[in-house]
Enzyme design. Structure first.
Site, PDB file in Angstrom:
ATOM      1  N   ASP A  13       0.820  -1.227   0.000  1.00  0.00           N
ATOM      2  CA  ASP A  13       0.000   0.000   0.000  1.00  0.00           C
ATOM      3  C   ASP A  13       0.847   1.268   0.000  1.00  0.00           C
ATOM      4  O   ASP A  13       0.416   2.313   0.488  1.00  0.00           O
ATOM      5  CB  ASP A  13      -0.943   0.022   1.215  1.00  0.00           C
ATOM      6  CG  ASP A  13      -1.770  -1.245   1.337  1.00  0.00           C
ATOM      7  OD1 ASP A  13      -2.403  -1.612   0.341  1.00  0.00           O
ATOM      8  OD2 ASP A  13      -1.763  -1.863   2.417  1.00  0.00           O
ATOM      9  N   GLU A  14       2.054   1.200  -0.563  1.00  0.00           N
ATOM     10  CA  GLU A  14       2.949   2.362  -0.524  1.00  0.00           C
ATOM     11  C   GLU A  14       2.607   3.410  -1.585  1.00  0.00           C
ATOM     12  O   GLU A  14       3.083   4.547  -1.505  1.00  0.00           O
ATOM     13  CB  GLU A  14       4.416   1.924  -0.719  1.00  0.00           C
ATOM     14  CG  GLU A  14       4.950   1.013   0.352  1.00  0.00           C
ATOM     15  CD  GLU A  14       4.825  -0.455  -0.030  1.00  0.00           C
ATOM     16  OE1 GLU A  14       5.413  -1.297   0.658  1.00  0.00           O
ATOM     17  OE2 GLU A  14       4.116  -0.754  -1.031  1.00  0.00           O
ATOM     18  N   LYS A  16       2.502   2.363  -5.208  1.00  0.00           N
ATOM     19  CA  LYS A  16       3.240   1.951  -6.403  1.00  0.00           C
ATOM     20  C   LYS A  16       2.508   2.302  -7.696  1.00  0.00           C
ATOM     21  O   LYS A  16       3.107   2.710  -8.685  1.00  0.00           O
ATOM     22  CB  LYS A  16       3.517   0.443  -6.332  1.00  0.00           C
ATOM     23  CG  LYS A  16       4.448   0.045  -5.180  1.00  0.00           C
ATOM     24  CD  LYS A  16       4.643  -1.451  -5.103  1.00  0.00           C
ATOM     25  CE  LYS A  16       3.438  -2.190  -4.574  1.00  0.00           C
ATOM     26  NZ  LYS A  16       3.144  -1.893  -3.156  1.00  0.00           N
ATOM     27  N   ALA A  39      -3.328  -7.541  -4.784  1.00  0.00           N
ATOM     28  CA  ALA A  39      -2.752  -6.204  -4.935  1.00  0.00           C
ATOM     29  C   ALA A  39      -3.858  -5.227  -5.303  1.00  0.00           C
ATOM     30  O   ALA A  39      -4.831  -5.586  -5.957  1.00  0.00           O
ATOM     31  CB  ALA A  39      -1.688  -6.212  -6.030  1.00  0.00           C
ATOM     32  N   GLY A  40      -3.700  -3.988  -4.881  1.00  0.00           N
ATOM     33  CA  GLY A  40      -4.624  -2.933  -5.275  1.00  0.00           C
ATOM     34  C   GLY A  40      -3.840  -1.677  -5.564  1.00  0.00           C
ATOM     35  O   GLY A  40      -3.472  -0.944  -4.645  1.00  0.00           O
ATOM     36  N   HIS A  41      -3.523  -1.438  -6.827  1.00  0.00           N
ATOM     37  CA  HIS A  41      -2.722  -0.274  -7.202  1.00  0.00           C
ATOM     38  C   HIS A  41      -3.652   0.847  -7.648  1.00  0.00           C
ATOM     39  O   HIS A  41      -4.356   0.729  -8.650  1.00  0.00           O
ATOM     40  CB  HIS A  41      -1.733  -0.642  -8.301  1.00  0.00           C
ATOM     41  CG  HIS A  41      -0.642  -1.545  -7.817  1.00  0.00           C
ATOM     42  ND1 HIS A  41       0.430  -1.924  -8.595  1.00  0.00           N
ATOM     43  CD2 HIS A  41      -0.452  -2.139  -6.616  1.00  0.00           C
ATOM     44  CE1 HIS A  41       1.232  -2.720  -7.884  1.00  0.00           C
ATOM     45  NE2 HIS A  41       0.696  -2.857  -6.690  1.00  0.00           N
ATOM     46  N   GLN A 222       2.332  -5.801  -3.581  1.00  0.00           N
ATOM     47  CA  GLN A 222       2.506  -5.935  -2.129  1.00  0.00           C
ATOM     48  C   GLN A 222       3.747  -5.149  -1.675  1.00  0.00           C
ATOM     49  O   GLN A 222       4.035  -4.109  -2.220  1.00  0.00           O
ATOM     50  CB  GLN A 222       2.583  -7.418  -1.713  1.00  0.00           C
ATOM     51  CG  GLN A 222       1.276  -8.181  -1.827  1.00  0.00           C
ATOM     52  CD  GLN A 222       0.997  -8.700  -3.220  1.00  0.00           C
ATOM     53  OE1 GLN A 222       1.856  -9.250  -3.878  1.00  0.00           O
ATOM     54  NE2 GLN A 222      -0.210  -8.514  -3.687  1.00  0.00           N
TER      55      GLN A 222
END
Length: 423
Positions: A13-14, A16, A39-41, A222
């Site tokens: 969650d940074e 990306k 993942a959730g971008h 991630q």
């Protein structure tokens, strides 16, 4: 031309997705190399928010090819849903998206097994996103998985049914109740649509691109602290999230990797279970969650929040070989009067600056406190405009890690991205 690698240095969650989208005009190919729809971008431009779970984050740029590499696990239903949402805003994904034949498929029963296993663990559960990621990678390692290339073979349905029956036996053993028939038909319908897409030998595609001097960015999912080998085990994901995973996840040699771009938040968050040394349970923690809108883009779960952890960050930088840092969500700290950074762990009365084998519950972080800038940074567009307190915060992190911070993000939009004067 070598492959640059962009990855998260914390527990995911940074941010990306935003940075990949921002950097995409500089690249010919964006390639996802591991993970799946856990993942959730999140990307935001033209005041519209987009969340991608499987598709590389360069997809909204017409002149860039996007590869889903062999290290990714794909849920066909989720992938088709993403494609249809992108088409609704005028993005022709069928033109620029490619899928590796060797990427594994998440079956409907993988999701059921994920839920059944978590249910069995009770209070000791991992905190899975319940997307079927772990069971799919388990089948991959056990050499009984179904791959994208299999959907092109004449005996695909036979292979599919064999795996489904095996999973049913496991579900019965776990005493888990389920309804499967409707989800199987939806899954098979999605497979029919994937057959019409560009399905390629991913390793040949990426290596030909390297030979032809195309600029390539590998996009991680991630975060490094969730790596199956080097993360906070067992509260980790099921793939290699660090830079070494690029080689196996795309099929490139180690000497073909270039710059390693490491992304981190100006503070820390974590979703699900697992140790989190700098987690806050006070008003500061709640303010971080509120100001940062810290809720999972995949699960919607509230994220646990805490101060920046330099012990963990330096560990991630080391195992990834990070060459430059990007600091995200800096604006979330705008309203604070003071902020803290953990520089060491106190464990059983002893000071540690290296990541221990286990992040046990008796860790007491040693903090350095900073006067905050208490300024709306979202209005700035240049490094030279940033308040002196923020510049001091940046300088401290650079000196502690030995790696320059080249980008500072001060909001979710593409244009809220400040590039260092020394870039």
């Amino acid at each position: 031309m070598k492959v640059d690698v962009l990855l998260g240095l914390q527990w995911g969650d940074e941010g990306k997705g935003k940075i990949v989208d921002f950097l995409t005009p500089n690249y010919n190919v964006i390639a996802r190399f591991q993970g799946g729809p856990n993942a959730g971008h999140t990307l935001e431009f033209n005041n519209i928010k987009h969340v991608l779970h499987t598709i590389p984050s360069g997809i909204f740029h017409d002149n860039t090819e996007n590869l889903i590499g062999n290290g990714v696990v794909i849920d066909p239903i989720i992938l088709i849903s993403e494609i249809e949402k992108a088409k609704a805003i005028g993005t022709d994904i069928f033109k620029t998206l490619l899928i590796s034949k060797k990427a594994h498929l998440i079956l409907p029963t993988h999701r059921l097994l994920d839920a059944a296993n978590e249910n069995k663990l009770g209070k000791n559960k991992i905190g899975s996103t319940l997307k079927g990621i772990g069971p799919c990678y388990t089948d991959k390692v056990a050499r009984k998985g179904l791959r994208v290339g299999d959907i092109l073979s004449n005996d695909f349905i036979k292979k599919f049914n064999i795996i489904i029956e095996s999973h049913k036996q496991q579900l019965d053993f776990l005493e888990f109740e389920y309804d499967l028939e409707s989800s199987i038909q939806d899954w098979l319908n999605a497979i029919d649509k994937i057959r019409m897409m560009k399905i390629v030998d991913g390793e040949w595609f990426i290596n030909h691109a390297i030979t032809n001097n195309k600029k390539i960015l590998a996009e991680g999912a991630q975060g490094s602290l969730l790596d199956i080998d080097y993360g906070s085990y067992p509260f980790v994901t099921s793939s290699n999230t660090i830079s070494a995973g690029v080689c196996t996840g795309l099929g490139i040699a180690p000497n073909k990797t270039g710059n390693i771009l490491g992304i981190f938040k100006a503070y820390c968050t974590r979703v699900g279970s697992g140790p989190f040394p700098t987690e806050l349970f006070d008003a500061d923690g709640e303010n971080l969650r509120t100001e940062g809108n810290e809720f999972g883009s995949t699960t919607g779960r509230p994220r646990r929040c805490g101060w920046l952890d330099l012990v963990a960050l330096k560990y991630s930088i080391m195992i990834n070989g990070v060459s430059e840092l990007y600091m995200m969500k800096t604006d979330v700290l705008d309203s604070f009067q003071k902020i803290k950074v953990a520089t060491a762990y106190i464990i059983d009365g002893k000071r540690h600056t290296e990541m221990p084998y286990e992040l046990s519950q008796n860790i007491e972080p040693e903090y350095v406190e900073f006067k905050a800038w208490n300024t709306d940074t979202s209005k700035f567009s240049k490094f030279s405009e940033l308040p002196v307190e923020l510049l001091q915060y940046i300088k401290f992190i650079e000196e502690e890690t030995g790696v320059p911070i080249k980008i500072v993000s001060v909001g979710p939009n593409r244009n809220q991205t400040i590039i260092s004067d020394n870039f």
